[in-house]
Design a protein around this motif. Sequence first.
Motif, PDB file in Angstrom:
ATOM      1  N   MET A   1      12.007 -14.366   7.438  1.00 21.45           N
ATOM      2  CA  MET A   1      11.216 -13.179   7.724  1.00 21.45           C
ATOM      3  C   MET A   1      11.947 -11.959   7.221  1.00 21.45           C
ATOM      4  O   MET A   1      13.120 -11.991   6.965  1.00 21.45           O
ATOM      5  N   CYS A   2      11.248 -10.926   7.131  1.00 19.99           N
ATOM      6  CA  CYS A   2      11.841  -9.660   6.712  1.00 19.99           C
ATOM      7  C   CYS A   2      11.112  -8.554   7.461  1.00 19.99           C
ATOM      8  O   CYS A   2       9.992  -8.744   7.904  1.00 19.99           O
ATOM      9  N   THR A   3      11.756  -7.425   7.546  1.00 24.90           N
ATOM     10  CA  THR A   3      11.108  -6.245   8.096  1.00 24.90           C
ATOM     11  C   THR A   3      11.450  -5.073   7.196  1.00 24.90           C
ATOM     12  O   THR A   3      12.586  -4.945   6.749  1.00 24.90           O
ATOM     13  N   ALA A   4      10.467  -4.202   6.922  1.00 24.96           N
ATOM     14  CA  ALA A   4      10.713  -2.987   6.155  1.00 24.96           C
ATOM     15  C   ALA A   4      10.263  -1.793   6.982  1.00 24.96           C
ATOM     16  O   ALA A   4       9.385  -1.921   7.844  1.00 24.96           O
ATOM     17  N   ALA A   5      10.870  -0.633   6.727  1.00 24.09           N
ATOM     18  CA  ALA A   5      10.501   0.576   7.461  1.00 24.09           C
ATOM     19  C   ALA A   5      10.745   1.807   6.603  1.00 24.09           C
ATOM     20  O   ALA A   5      11.533   1.773   5.655  1.00 24.09           O
ATOM     21  N   THR A   6      10.034   2.881   6.966  1.00 22.60           N
ATOM     22  CA  THR A   6      10.278   4.181   6.331  1.00 22.60           C
ATOM     23  C   THR A   6      10.764   5.139   7.413  1.00 22.60           C
ATOM     24  O   THR A   6      10.564   4.896   8.615  1.00 22.60           O
ATOM     25  N   TYR A   7      11.365   6.241   6.985  1.00 22.54           N
ATOM     26  CA  TYR A   7      11.867   7.219   7.950  1.00 22.54           C
ATOM     27  C   TYR A   7      11.984   8.570   7.264  1.00 22.54           C
ATOM     28  O   TYR A   7      12.453   8.638   6.125  1.00 22.54           O
ATOM     29  N   LEU A   8      11.531   9.608   7.943  1.00 22.95           N
ATOM     30  CA  LEU A   8      11.570  10.942   7.336  1.00 22.95           C
ATOM     31  C   LEU A   8      12.377  11.880   8.208  1.00 22.95           C
ATOM     32  O   LEU A   8      12.076  12.053   9.401  1.00 22.95           O
ATOM     33  N   THR A   9      13.431  12.461   7.652  1.00 20.90           N
ATOM     34  CA  THR A   9      14.101  13.593   8.315  1.00 20.90           C
ATOM     35  C   THR A   9      14.049  14.723   7.284  1.00 20.90           C
ATOM     36  O   THR A   9      12.967  15.084   6.839  1.00 20.90           O
ATOM     37  N   LYS A  10      15.211  15.254   6.882  1.00 26.44           N
ATOM     38  CA  LYS A  10      15.201  16.226   5.786  1.00 26.44           C
ATOM     39  C   LYS A  10      14.816  15.505   4.500  1.00 26.44           C
ATOM     40  O   LYS A  10      14.094  16.003   3.661  1.00 26.44           O
ATOM     41  N   ASP A  11      15.352  14.280   4.356  1.00 30.93           N
ATOM     42  CA  ASP A  11      15.086  13.436   3.194  1.00 30.93           C
ATOM     43  C   ASP A  11      14.196  12.278   3.613  1.00 30.93           C
ATOM     44  O   ASP A  11      13.979  12.036   4.796  1.00 30.93           O
ATOM     45  N   PHE A  12      13.731  11.546   2.609  1.00 30.50           N
ATOM     46  CA  PHE A  12      12.858  10.403   2.878  1.00 30.50           C
ATOM     47  C   PHE A  12      13.636   9.101   2.652  1.00 30.50           C
ATOM     48  O   PHE A  12      14.305   8.927   1.629  1.00 30.50           O
ATOM     49  N   TYR A  13      13.524   8.188   3.614  1.00 30.72           N
ATOM     50  CA  TYR A  13      14.267   6.926   3.577  1.00 30.72           C
ATOM     51  C   TYR A  13      13.310   5.743   3.624  1.00 30.72           C
ATOM     52  O   TYR A  13      12.282   5.787   4.309  1.00 30.72           O
ATOM     53  N   ILE A  14      13.675   4.690   2.913  1.00 25.82           N
ATOM     54  CA  ILE A  14      12.926   3.429   3.009  1.00 25.82           C
ATOM     55  C   ILE A  14      13.930   2.295   2.861  1.00 25.82           C
ATOM     56  O   ILE A  14      14.896   2.391   2.089  1.00 25.82           O
ATOM     57  N   GLY A  15      13.723   1.237   3.633  1.00 24.06           N
ATOM     58  CA  GLY A  15      14.651   0.105   3.542  1.00 24.06           C
ATOM     59  C   GLY A  15      14.055  -1.124   4.172  1.00 24.06           C
ATOM     60  O   GLY A  15      12.908  -1.112   4.632  1.00 24.06           O
ATOM     61  N   ARG A  16      14.848  -2.174   4.212  1.00 22.28           N
ATOM     62  CA  ARG A  16      14.334  -3.446   4.724  1.00 22.28           C
ATOM     63  C   ARG A  16      15.483  -4.338   5.183  1.00 22.28           C
ATOM     64  O   ARG A  16      16.640  -4.120   4.818  1.00 22.28           O
ATOM     65  N   THR A  17      15.110  -5.349   5.973  1.00 24.23           N
ATOM     66  CA  THR A  17      16.043  -6.451   6.187  1.00 24.23           C
ATOM     67  C   THR A  17      15.574  -7.584   5.283  1.00 24.23           C
ATOM     68  O   THR A  17      14.370  -7.731   5.047  1.00 24.23           O
ATOM     69  N   LEU A  18      16.489  -8.357   4.772  1.00 26.45           N
ATOM     70  CA  LEU A  18      16.109  -9.579   4.068  1.00 26.45           C
ATOM     71  C   LEU A  18      16.634 -10.737   4.898  1.00 26.45           C
ATOM     72  O   LEU A  18      17.840 -10.921   5.035  1.00 26.45           O
ATOM     73  N   ASP A  19      15.693 -11.457   5.487  1.00 30.87           N
ATOM     74  CA  ASP A  19      16.041 -12.553   6.386  1.00 30.87           C
ATOM     75  C   ASP A  19      15.703 -13.866   5.700  1.00 30.87           C
ATOM     76  O   ASP A  19      14.553 -14.073   5.286  1.00 30.87           O
ATOM     77  N   TYR A  20      16.685 -14.727   5.578  1.00 30.16           N
ATOM     78  CA  TYR A  20      16.444 -16.016   4.931  1.00 30.16           C
ATOM     79  C   TYR A  20      17.606 -16.942   5.235  1.00 30.16           C
ATOM     80  O   TYR A  20      18.620 -16.514   5.791  1.00 30.16           O
ATOM     81  N   GLU A  21      17.452 -18.196   4.823  1.00 28.64           N
ATOM     82  CA  GLU A  21      18.523 -19.144   5.117  1.00 28.64           C
ATOM     83  C   GLU A  21      19.480 -19.308   3.939  1.00 28.64           C
ATOM     84  O   GLU A  21      20.515 -19.946   4.065  1.00 28.64           O
ATOM     85  N   PHE A  22      19.112 -18.754   2.774  1.00 23.28           N
ATOM     86  CA  PHE A  22      20.055 -18.745   1.653  1.00 23.28           C
ATOM     87  C   PHE A  22      19.793 -17.521   0.794  1.00 23.28           C
ATOM     88  O   PHE A  22      18.745 -16.868   0.913  1.00 23.28           O
ATOM     89  N   SER A  23      20.747 -17.221  -0.065  1.00 24.47           N
ATOM     90  CA  SER A  23      20.626 -16.045  -0.915  1.00 24.47           C
ATOM     91  C   SER A  23      20.390 -16.479  -2.351  1.00 24.47           C
ATOM     92  O   SER A  23      20.873 -17.514  -2.791  1.00 24.47           O
ATOM     93  N   TYR A  24      19.618 -15.661  -3.086  1.00 22.28           N
ATOM     94  CA  TYR A  24      19.367 -15.943  -4.505  1.00 22.28           C
ATOM     95  C   TYR A  24      20.439 -15.311  -5.389  1.00 22.28           C
ATOM     96  O   TYR A  24      20.340 -15.349  -6.611  1.00 22.28           O
ATOM     97  N   GLY A  25      21.437 -14.686  -4.779  1.00 17.34           N
ATOM     98  CA  GLY A  25      22.462 -14.016  -5.563  1.00 17.34           C
ATOM     99  C   GLY A  25      21.966 -12.664  -6.055  1.00 17.34           C
ATOM    100  O   GLY A  25      21.832 -12.429  -7.254  1.00 17.34           O
ATOM    101  N   GLU A  26      21.645 -11.775  -5.080  1.00 17.18           N
ATOM    102  CA  GLU A  26      21.083 -10.477  -5.445  1.00 17.18           C
ATOM    103  C   GLU A  26      22.182  -9.428  -5.516  1.00 17.18           C
ATOM    104  O   GLU A  26      23.205  -9.546  -4.859  1.00 17.18           O
ATOM    105  N   GLU A  27      21.927  -8.398  -6.328  1.00 15.92           N
ATOM    106  CA  GLU A  27      22.885  -7.316  -6.499  1.00 15.92           C
ATOM    107  C   GLU A  27      22.164  -5.974  -6.494  1.00 15.92           C
ATOM    108  O   GLU A  27      20.968  -5.909  -6.842  1.00 15.92           O
ATOM    109  N   ILE A  28      22.885  -4.917  -6.168  1.00 18.06           N
ATOM    110  CA  ILE A  28      22.311  -3.571  -6.266  1.00 18.06           C
ATOM    111  C   ILE A  28      22.248  -3.255  -7.755  1.00 18.06           C
ATOM    112  O   ILE A  28      23.270  -3.261  -8.444  1.00 18.06           O
TER     113      ILE A  28
END
Length: 324
Positions: A1-28
């Motif tokens: 499962m995953c969850t994503a959310a947005t948030y606004l203060t002075k700046d605008f933010y968006i992010g998520r959790t990545l929930d899984y049992e293994f990783s595909y080898g992701e990078e920024i």
Amino acid sequence: MCTAATYLTKDFYIGRTLDYEFSYGEEITILPRNYPIPFRFMGIRENHYAIIGMAHVAGNYPLYYDAINEKGLGMAGLNFVGNSVYRKPEGVKDDVAQFEFIPWVLSQCANLDEARALLDRMNLTDTPYSEHFPSAGLHWILADRTGALTIESVADGLKIYENPAGVLTNNPPFDQQMFLLNNYIGLSPKQPENHFSEQLPLSCYSRGMGALGLPGDLSSASRFARAAFTRLHSVSGDSEEESVGQFFHILGSVEQPRGCCEVADGKYEITIYTSCCNATRGIYYYTTYTNHQITAVDMHRENLDGNELIHYPMLQQERIFHQN
Ligand SMILES: C[C@H](CCC(=O)NCCS(=O)(=O)O)[C@H]1CC[C@H]2[C@@H]3CC[C@@H]4C[C@H](O)CC[C@]4(C)[C@H]3C[C@H](O)[C@]12C
């Protein structure tokens, strides 16, 4: 499962959790303005907005899970298995393969209004990236500081919903997730009054009883309600530290510790990473399951006019600060 959310203060933010049992080898991964993006049906885009996000890089192509562009628009793909239905390319609308959806939007739209116009003439196709990467069943949250959309390609077409809750999880479809929030209409961060019965002397014996009934489990509908409640009642200062810190607390309300969600014998889904993008300033913050220190990659510290992909592996080592 995953969850994503947005948030606004002075700046605008968006992010998520990545929930899984293994990783595909992701990078920024940073896609600079002059890195040509080849689209399967829509030609090559040589020049475009710069993008930073989490991606699995396959053959020099960034398969983005979540990302923002330099204009302040952000997007994340979350599992929608069993409900997502993609189409074949038809050559009538803009045919966009499901794996290209994030770069398709973020490379050319500066805001949500431009994205709405683009989505109106798009056909999302089931074209796989390669035989190793069959198309993933996903739905998406797309947002800027003015609001958020949910995009779901289902059996009866491409659905585009306004998302006033500012969160997304997995199944069921978004309209049902929103409907289910009706179940929690009585919940509040304030202490409740006794509406149960005047004939009983009921009283609050603990703080936090206003939200009694908010589900605590890890199912998608429960995470949706919990993340929405937490986000919609969130209070923080508007400095970068306070905003980013609060954002990680919002997604922290739905994080998955190893052991609580068994997906196969002895295999557990965990929160592999949590991201928080400052979409206004182009900064990708993250924590991982093993590294709680918030780490940042800032697109503006790179040469965004370059034509090479830039990628950083996630730092995984927990660092404990010994105070004495
Ligand atoms: C597995 C993840 C969702 C986690 C999740 O939600 N777990 C709950 C399971 S459940 O909801 O309970 O069943 C999703 C989220 C984003 C996805 C990538 C998107 C780019 C690319 C698209 C290509 O077409 C296929 C390969 C590709 C790298 C994708 C792999 C994988 O699919 C990723 C990581």
